[in-house]
Motif scaffolding. Structure first.
Motif, PDB file in Angstrom:
ATOM      1  N   VAL A 224       0.840  -1.204   0.000  1.00 42.96           N
ATOM      2  CA  VAL A 224       0.000   0.000   0.000  1.00 42.96           C
ATOM      3  C   VAL A 224       0.873   1.251   0.000  1.00 42.96           C
ATOM      4  CG1 VAL A 224      -1.653   1.366   1.345  1.00 42.96           C
ATOM      5  CG2 VAL A 224      -2.007  -1.092   1.056  1.00 42.96           C
ATOM      6  N   CYS A 225       1.943   1.226   0.784  1.00 40.36           N
ATOM      7  CA  CYS A 225       2.885   2.353   0.818  1.00 40.36           C
ATOM      8  C   CYS A 225       3.426   2.628  -0.577  1.00 40.36           C
ATOM      9  CB  CYS A 225       4.017   2.032   1.790  1.00 40.36           C
ATOM     10  SG  CYS A 225       5.361   3.229   1.822  1.00 40.36           S
ATOM     11  N   TRP A 226       3.927   1.592  -1.243  1.00 35.97           N
ATOM     12  CA  TRP A 226       4.500   1.759  -2.578  1.00 35.97           C
ATOM     13  C   TRP A 226       3.451   2.231  -3.583  1.00 35.97           C
ATOM     14  CZ3 TRP A 226       7.326  -3.650  -2.985  1.00 35.97           C
ATOM     15  CH2 TRP A 226       8.327  -3.718  -1.988  1.00 35.97           C
ATOM     16  N   ALA A 227       2.296   1.556  -3.585  1.00 38.31           N
ATOM     17  CA  ALA A 227       1.258   1.872  -4.561  1.00 38.31           C
ATOM     18  C   ALA A 227       0.700   3.278  -4.354  1.00 38.31           C
ATOM     19  CB  ALA A 227       0.135   0.840  -4.493  1.00 38.31           C
ATOM     20  N   SER A 228       0.601   3.694  -3.102  1.00 39.12           N
ATOM     21  CA  SER A 228       0.069   5.022  -2.800  1.00 39.12           C
ATOM     22  C   SER A 228       1.024   6.112  -3.283  1.00 39.12           C
ATOM     23  CB  SER A 228      -0.166   5.151  -1.292  1.00 39.12           C
ATOM     24  OG  SER A 228      -0.668   6.421  -0.961  1.00 39.12           O
ATOM     25  N   ILE A 229       2.310   5.925  -3.049  1.00 41.19           N
ATOM     26  CA  ILE A 229       3.295   6.883  -3.555  1.00 41.19           C
ATOM     27  C   ILE A 229       3.298   6.884  -5.079  1.00 41.19           C
ATOM     28  CG2 ILE A 229       5.771   7.373  -3.703  1.00 41.19           C
ATOM     29  CD1 ILE A 229       6.018   6.372  -0.810  1.00 41.19           C
ATOM     30  N   ALA A 230       3.223   5.681  -5.671  1.00 42.40           N
ATOM     31  CA  ALA A 230       3.199   5.573  -7.135  1.00 42.40           C
ATOM     32  C   ALA A 230       2.002   6.300  -7.716  1.00 42.40           C
ATOM     33  CB  ALA A 230       3.179   4.107  -7.551  1.00 42.40           C
ATOM     34  N   ASP A 231       0.847   6.130  -7.102  1.00 46.21           N
ATOM     35  CA  ASP A 231      -0.371   6.783  -7.582  1.00 46.21           C
ATOM     36  C   ASP A 231      -0.217   8.302  -7.537  1.00 46.21           C
ATOM     37  OD1 ASP A 231      -3.244   6.600  -8.382  1.00 46.21           O
ATOM     38  OD2 ASP A 231      -3.538   7.643  -6.479  1.00 46.21           O
ATOM     39  N   GLN A 232       0.402   8.792  -6.490  1.00 39.26           N
ATOM     40  CA  GLN A 232       0.623  10.231  -6.353  1.00 39.26           C
ATOM     41  C   GLN A 232       1.545  10.756  -7.450  1.00 39.26           C
ATOM     42  OE1 GLN A 232       0.898  11.774  -2.310  1.00 39.26           O
ATOM     43  NE2 GLN A 232       2.828  12.742  -2.884  1.00 39.26           N
ATOM     44  N   LEU A 233       2.459   9.887  -7.913  1.00 41.21           N
ATOM     45  CA  LEU A 233       3.426  10.290  -8.932  1.00 41.21           C
ATOM     46  C   LEU A 233       2.980   9.934 -10.342  1.00 41.21           C
ATOM     47  CD1 LEU A 233       6.737   9.205  -7.133  1.00 41.21           C
ATOM     48  CD2 LEU A 233       5.578  11.427  -7.054  1.00 41.21           C
ATOM     49  N   GLY A 234       1.793   9.323 -10.483  1.00 38.60           N
ATOM     50  CA  GLY A 234       1.274   8.959 -11.798  1.00 38.60           C
ATOM     51  C   GLY A 234       1.870   7.688 -12.370  1.00 38.60           C
ATOM     52  N   ILE A 235       2.389   6.809 -11.516  1.00 39.06           N
ATOM     53  CA  ILE A 235       2.954   5.531 -11.954  1.00 39.06           C
ATOM     54  C   ILE A 235       1.907   4.437 -11.747  1.00 39.06           C
ATOM     55  CG2 ILE A 235       4.790   3.832 -11.565  1.00 39.06           C
ATOM     56  CD1 ILE A 235       6.480   6.158 -10.411  1.00 39.06           C
ATOM     57  N   GLU A 236       1.604   3.688 -12.772  1.00 44.54           N
ATOM     58  CA  GLU A 236       0.572   2.653 -12.667  1.00 44.54           C
ATOM     59  C   GLU A 236       1.124   1.393 -12.001  1.00 44.54           C
ATOM     60  OE1 GLU A 236      -1.215   1.924 -16.424  1.00 44.54           O
ATOM     61  OE2 GLU A 236      -2.112   3.921 -16.559  1.00 44.54           O
ATOM     62  N   THR A 237       0.314   0.825 -11.090  1.00 42.65           N
ATOM     63  CA  THR A 237       0.699  -0.400 -10.377  1.00 42.65           C
ATOM     64  C   THR A 237      -0.494  -1.364 -10.339  1.00 42.65           C
ATOM     65  OG1 THR A 237       0.123   0.670  -8.273  1.00 42.65           O
ATOM     66  CG2 THR A 237       2.449   0.724  -8.936  1.00 42.65           C
ATOM     67  N   PRO A 238      -0.933  -1.882 -11.492  1.00 43.82           N
ATOM     68  CA  PRO A 238      -2.139  -2.724 -11.515  1.00 43.82           C
ATOM     69  C   PRO A 238      -2.008  -4.019 -10.726  1.00 43.82           C
ATOM     70  CG  PRO A 238      -0.997  -2.795 -13.633  1.00 43.82           C
ATOM     71  CD  PRO A 238      -0.369  -1.688 -12.845  1.00 43.82           C
ATOM     72  N   ILE A 239      -0.823  -4.640 -10.693  1.00 41.80           N
ATOM     73  CA  ILE A 239      -0.671  -5.893  -9.960  1.00 41.80           C
ATOM     74  C   ILE A 239      -0.705  -5.641  -8.460  1.00 41.80           C
ATOM     75  CG2 ILE A 239       0.732  -7.965  -9.644  1.00 41.80           C
ATOM     76  CD1 ILE A 239      -0.488  -7.586 -12.441  1.00 41.80           C
ATOM     77  N   MET A 240       0.001  -4.619  -8.004  1.00 47.63           N
ATOM     78  CA  MET A 240      -0.084  -4.248  -6.587  1.00 47.63           C
ATOM     79  C   MET A 240      -1.522  -3.955  -6.197  1.00 47.63           C
ATOM     80  SD  MET A 240       3.162  -1.780  -5.732  1.00 47.63           S
ATOM     81  CE  MET A 240       4.824  -2.228  -6.252  1.00 47.63           C
ATOM     82  N   ASP A 241      -2.202  -3.182  -7.029  1.00 50.72           N
ATOM     83  CA  ASP A 241      -3.582  -2.810  -6.717  1.00 50.72           C
ATOM     84  C   ASP A 241      -4.472  -4.045  -6.614  1.00 50.72           C
ATOM     85  OD1 ASP A 241      -2.677  -0.231  -6.844  1.00 50.72           O
ATOM     86  OD2 ASP A 241      -3.581   0.224  -8.789  1.00 50.72           O
ATOM     87  N   ALA A 242      -4.260  -5.010  -7.503  1.00 53.19           N
ATOM     88  CA  ALA A 242      -5.072  -6.229  -7.493  1.00 53.19           C
ATOM     89  C   ALA A 242      -4.815  -7.045  -6.231  1.00 53.19           C
ATOM     90  CB  ALA A 242      -4.778  -7.071  -8.734  1.00 53.19           C
ATOM     91  N   VAL A 243      -3.546  -7.206  -5.861  1.00 57.36           N
ATOM     92  CA  VAL A 243      -3.204  -7.973  -4.659  1.00 57.36           C
ATOM     93  C   VAL A 243      -3.759  -7.290  -3.419  1.00 57.36           C
ATOM     94  CG1 VAL A 243      -1.304  -8.760  -3.198  1.00 57.36           C
ATOM     95  CG2 VAL A 243      -1.141  -9.017  -5.673  1.00 57.36           C
ATOM     96  N   ILE A 244      -3.603  -5.978  -3.337  1.00 57.71           N
ATOM     97  CA  ILE A 244      -4.120  -5.223  -2.194  1.00 57.71           C
ATOM     98  C   ILE A 244      -5.633  -5.395  -2.087  1.00 57.71           C
ATOM     99  CG2 ILE A 244      -4.477  -2.897  -1.257  1.00 57.71           C
ATOM    100  CD1 ILE A 244      -1.751  -2.172  -2.662  1.00 57.71           C
TER     101      ILE A 244
END
Length: 360
Positions: A300-320
């Motif tokens: 969640v930490c990684w994906a949240s920072i990525a989202d703020q920076l406009g980096i897509e993380t579909p696999i992280m999002d799915a697992v979360i």
């Protein structure tokens, strides 16, 4: 001899306590009153025994539920608790520390930023240090007894990063010979190994983990192609986040002993080729830390920072999302978000500056 305060009740806290005492330090073991029963045996005997890769039986100097008794005058304070309790312990410690004390957290995932949010600009704010892994693999065997499987050390990170010049040499002389320094706690947090090791195999084995009559071994039973393919993709997303900050994260590759990971085979070989891993039982509960820390605290930490920076993380999002379903919660809300780290709305430049100087 240094004075070491160890906060926590579990295998890491108990192993650090006996290890530090065996090295000649004064050791104080702390647990809050509502958890004190977990170390009742140690409180009565003051003894902890370690077997396996390190064998010792030591008498702990102080076992207490009084935070001031535990940390007053301590040179080092180890916080050995699950990630979802870092804020609780920061609040517990605030007002009981001094600026020249050093607080060390393992598997922290930017825990220093959580602590700093609680302390603010308080002049009792200590120096914060993190590492990606504890100094050893260990498990509790019975009350007052732990088993160490192997020792291992990783680099450490300071918050603010500028504190490394003053404190790094002192720490490796006093505590452990950590092999170098991360650039800052952002690089350290993105270099955790477990969040790209545990989630895939755990996710595809949830039914086995929940079975009351089946002793599940993650590395022996869970390290199969389907789950490891998820881990490979989680790692690729993590690498993209690191690249945005200018880091070359190599954590999973180092774990597997290869230069790059583009398929599940190196992970499979590592999981089935290392006795120190395959001999570790568990998890046997979906509320085990492989799921309750690696997903809500790290992913969640990684994906949240990525989202703020406009980096897509579909696999992280799915697992979360899927693990949140199993846990009956929304980890995107209840996990370690950029907002809880104090990074909400900040740019890459601002976040990097904060990690290095403690100021935006």
């Amino acid at each position: 001899m240094k004075t070491i305060a160890v906060l926590g009740t579990g295998n890491i806290a108990q192993t650090i306590s006996v290890d530090m005492k065996a090295r000649g330090h004064e050791v104080r073991l702390f647990a809050p009153q509502y958890l004190f029963s977990r170390i009742r045996f140690i409180a009565e005997t003051h003894e902890i025994e370690c077997t396996g890769a390190f064998e010792a039986k030591e008498t702990i100097d102080v076992v207490t539920s009084d935070i001031d008794e535990a940390v007053r005058g301590a040179d080092y304070i180890f916080i050995c608790v699950p990630g979802n309790r870092h804020e609780e312990y920061a609040k517990l410690l605030k007002g009981h520390t001094t600026a020249d004390q050093i607080v060390i957290t393992f598997n922290g995932c930017m825990a220093s930023l959580i602590y700093k949010n609680v302390w603010g600009d308080d002049d009792t704010c200590p120096v914060f240090v993190e590492s990606t892994i504890p100094p050893f693999s260990t498990r509790r065997v019975e009350p007052g007894k732990v088993r160490m499987f192997e020792r291992h050390l990783a680099p450490i990170a300071f918050f603010p990063a500028s504190a490394a010049d003053k404190y790094y040499d002192r720490i490796i002389a006093d505590i452990y010979e950590f092999p170098g320094k991360f650039e800052d706690v952002l690089e350290c947090g993105l270099s955790l190994v477990n969040p790209t090791v545990h989630p895939g195999p755990c996710l595809v084995n949830l039914s086995n983990i929940e079975k009351p009559d089946f002793t599940f071994f993650l590395y022996e039973h869970g390290f199969q192609p389907s789950g490891l393919k998820i881990d490979v993709l989680l790692n690729k997303e993590r690498l993209r986040i690191g690249e945005a900050f200018g880091y070359k994260i190599h954590a999973l590759e180092d774990f597997a002993g290869v230069d790059t990971i583009d398929s599940w085979e190196p992970m499979y070989a590592m999981g089935h080729g290392c006795h120190a891993l395959t001999s570790i039982a568990g998890p046997n509960d979906i509320n085990y830390r492989y799921l309750t820390e690696d997903i809500p605290i790290a992913l969640v930490c990684w994906a949240s920072i990525a989202d703020q920076l406009g980096i897509e993380t579909p696999i992280m999002d799915a697992v979360i999302t899927l693990i949140g379903v199993a846990h009956d919660t929304d980890w995107f809300v209840n996990g370690r978000t950029a907002e809880k780290l104090g990074l909400s709305g900040k740019t890459i430049e601002e976040i990097s500056r904060y990690a290095k100087t403690g100021r935006f």
